[in-house]
Design an enzyme around this catalytic site. Structure first.
Site, PDB file in Angstrom:
ATOM      1  N   GLU A   1      12.573  16.772 -39.701  1.00  0.00           N
ATOM      2  CA  GLU A   1      12.927  15.470 -39.137  1.00  0.00           C
ATOM      3  C   GLU A   1      13.638  14.628 -40.193  1.00  0.00           C
ATOM      4  OE1 GLU A   1      10.628  11.602 -37.166  1.00  0.00           O
ATOM      5  OE2 GLU A   1       9.495  13.113 -38.275  1.00  0.00           O
ATOM      6  N   HIS A   2      13.026  14.506 -41.354  1.00  0.00           N
ATOM      7  CA  HIS A   2      13.617  13.782 -42.482  1.00  0.00           C
ATOM      8  C   HIS A   2      13.829  14.760 -43.632  1.00  0.00           C
ATOM      9  CE1 HIS A   2      10.859  10.900 -40.382  1.00  0.00           C
ATOM     10  NE2 HIS A   2      11.917  10.103 -40.453  1.00  0.00           N
TER      11      HIS A   2
END
Length: 431
Positions: free
Chosen positions: A329-330
């Protein structure tokens, strides 16, 4: 916090086990959510009120009392501390500026036959945004969902936010005012998703639902997909931090970036990947130091124990392979020259370039959206954006002369698909 090396014989299976996580396929959960949706769909306001009183202990006695007035939102904004108000305005302005660059426009062109072809871009009529509620709630989620919708031209944005015992964080209400949310209902859970999807006497049905929530919200969004659009099925939040043991690296910075994810939730995931065995040891030490004094150390410690991992890779190529397999996601690239790695990154929700770009800045105020694909879905999904609140229609105009050659082509293909009415429909245009 476990440690792995790509040289371990069982590295692949260990990583697969770490990444495997599914909360919305639990049979009991799905049965509960399906029951709630069915009850709301057929019972409307009265069921929404009953479930909100039951699950949130909300003091409201009518469904109308669950809606907040625009005056209440404006008052919450006006009463903010000046420093907080300024920070919220800065974040909102930056989010709006970034998302304005995503707006897609209608376009057309004329082909060599004189026919006009194109694409019409239209904003959705009404959307619902789900915002986690209570005192530990997230005004940034309001900005990240509502502002792109408004930039897209959505006519009406309906926000739902749970208010346990009727209590809400004023900052969430202030953010709703700043983002120009049209209506706010203090409801949450699967019942809120159902109300948005099917509508009740008081709560209007929407065309699409966006925003994060707990496992009940995620399961409900999956269940109503098709009746309405959804942005994604959000899983636990995750970060992957990549470094190469360069001189400018600071182990305490890297450790805190990992912990900033771990403190979110006991099932959040923090992954550190490095080419340096020494750096891996230093980061592990700094994590333990920080855990000794962080306010949410218990949550972070459980997160790191359950799903965290420090991974040693032999070289940059292996590091990039691990990143693309995780599809985080990050993704933080804590290296001297992050641009040199960008072309090697195929799968990530958001890429934070360089050691002065922590995920925290992106979460609040960089400008790009913080609603990102989780659980490996960055392999095929994108961050929430203006494009999620716009739809497209194809435009096809054939002139009399331009229609004839295309009709002949369509006639031939339709015959070979054994669709005689199609063939005749086309044939009438050129005979």
């Amino acid at each position: 916090m476990r440690q792995l090396s790509t040289q371990d014989a069982d590295f692949d299976s260990q990583l697969t086990e770490l990444l495997a996580f599914e909360t919305v396929n639990d049979a009991t959960l799905l049965t509960t959510v399906d029951d709630i949706i069915a009850r709301v769909r057929h019972g409307g306001d009265s069921v929404v009120l009953e479930l909100t009183q039951q699950f949130d202990q909300h003091p409201a006695t009518t469904t109308q009392a669950l809606e907040l007035s625009k005056e209440a939102l404006a008052e919450a904004f006006a009463n903010l501390d000046d420093v907080v108000k300024s920070a919220l305005i800065t974040a909102a302005t930056r989010v709006k500026t970034f998302h304005e660059r995503q707006v897609q426009e209608t376009w057309q062109y004329e082909d060599e036959l004189g026919n006009r072809l194109g694409q019409k871009v239209t904003a959705l009529d009404r959307v619902g945004i789900y915002v986690p509620g209570g005192l530990a709630s997230y005004p940034s989620s309001v900005l990240m969902n509502a502002i792109p919708a408004k930039v897209a031209g959505v006519k009406e944005v309906i926000m739902v936010v749970p208010a346990p015992k009727g209590v809400l964080n004023p900052l969430v209400l202030a953010a709703a005012h700043l983002a120009k949310v049209d209506r706010v209902f203090t409801i949450g859970g699967a019942q809120a998703v159902a109300a948005l999807a099917y509508g009740t006497e008081t709560i209007p049905a929407v065309d699409k639902i966006t925003g994060p929530g707990n496992k009940y919200v995620a399961a409900a969004k999956r269940a109503v997909f098709g009746q309405v659009g959804i942005d994604m099925i959000a899983g636990p939040s995750e970060v992957l931090v990549y470094a190469e043991g360069e001189a400018q690296d600071r182990a305490d910075w890297l450790a805190m970036d990992l912990l900033s994810q771990a403190e979110h939730d006991r099932i959040a995931q923090a992954i550190f990947v490095t080419t340096s065995a020494q750096q891996l040891k230093e980061v592990a030490i700094e994590i333990e130091k920080a855990l000794a004094e962080l306010p949410k150390a218990d949550i972070a410690r459980d997160s790191l124990k359950n799903r965290g991992v420090l991974i040693l890779v032999r070289d940059r190529e292996e590091g990039m392979a691990v990143i693309n397999r995780v599809a985080p996601e990050h993704l933080e690239l804590s290296v001297d020259h992050p641009d040199a790695l960008l072309n090697s990154i195929r799968h990530a929700g958001a890429i934070f370039m360089g050691r002065h770009t922590p995920e925290a800045i992106g979460d609040y105020c960089a400008g790009p959206n913080h609603v990102l694909p989780t659980s490996g879905t960055a392999r095929f999904s994108s961050p929430l954006g203006v494009y999620d609140f716009q739809k497209k229609s194809s435009i096809i105009y054939c002139s009399e002369s331009g229609s004839k050659p295309l009709a002949q082509t369509a006639d031939i293909l339709a015959q070979h698909e054994d669709l005689e009415a199609h063939a005749r429909s086309a044939r009438y245009r050129y005979q």
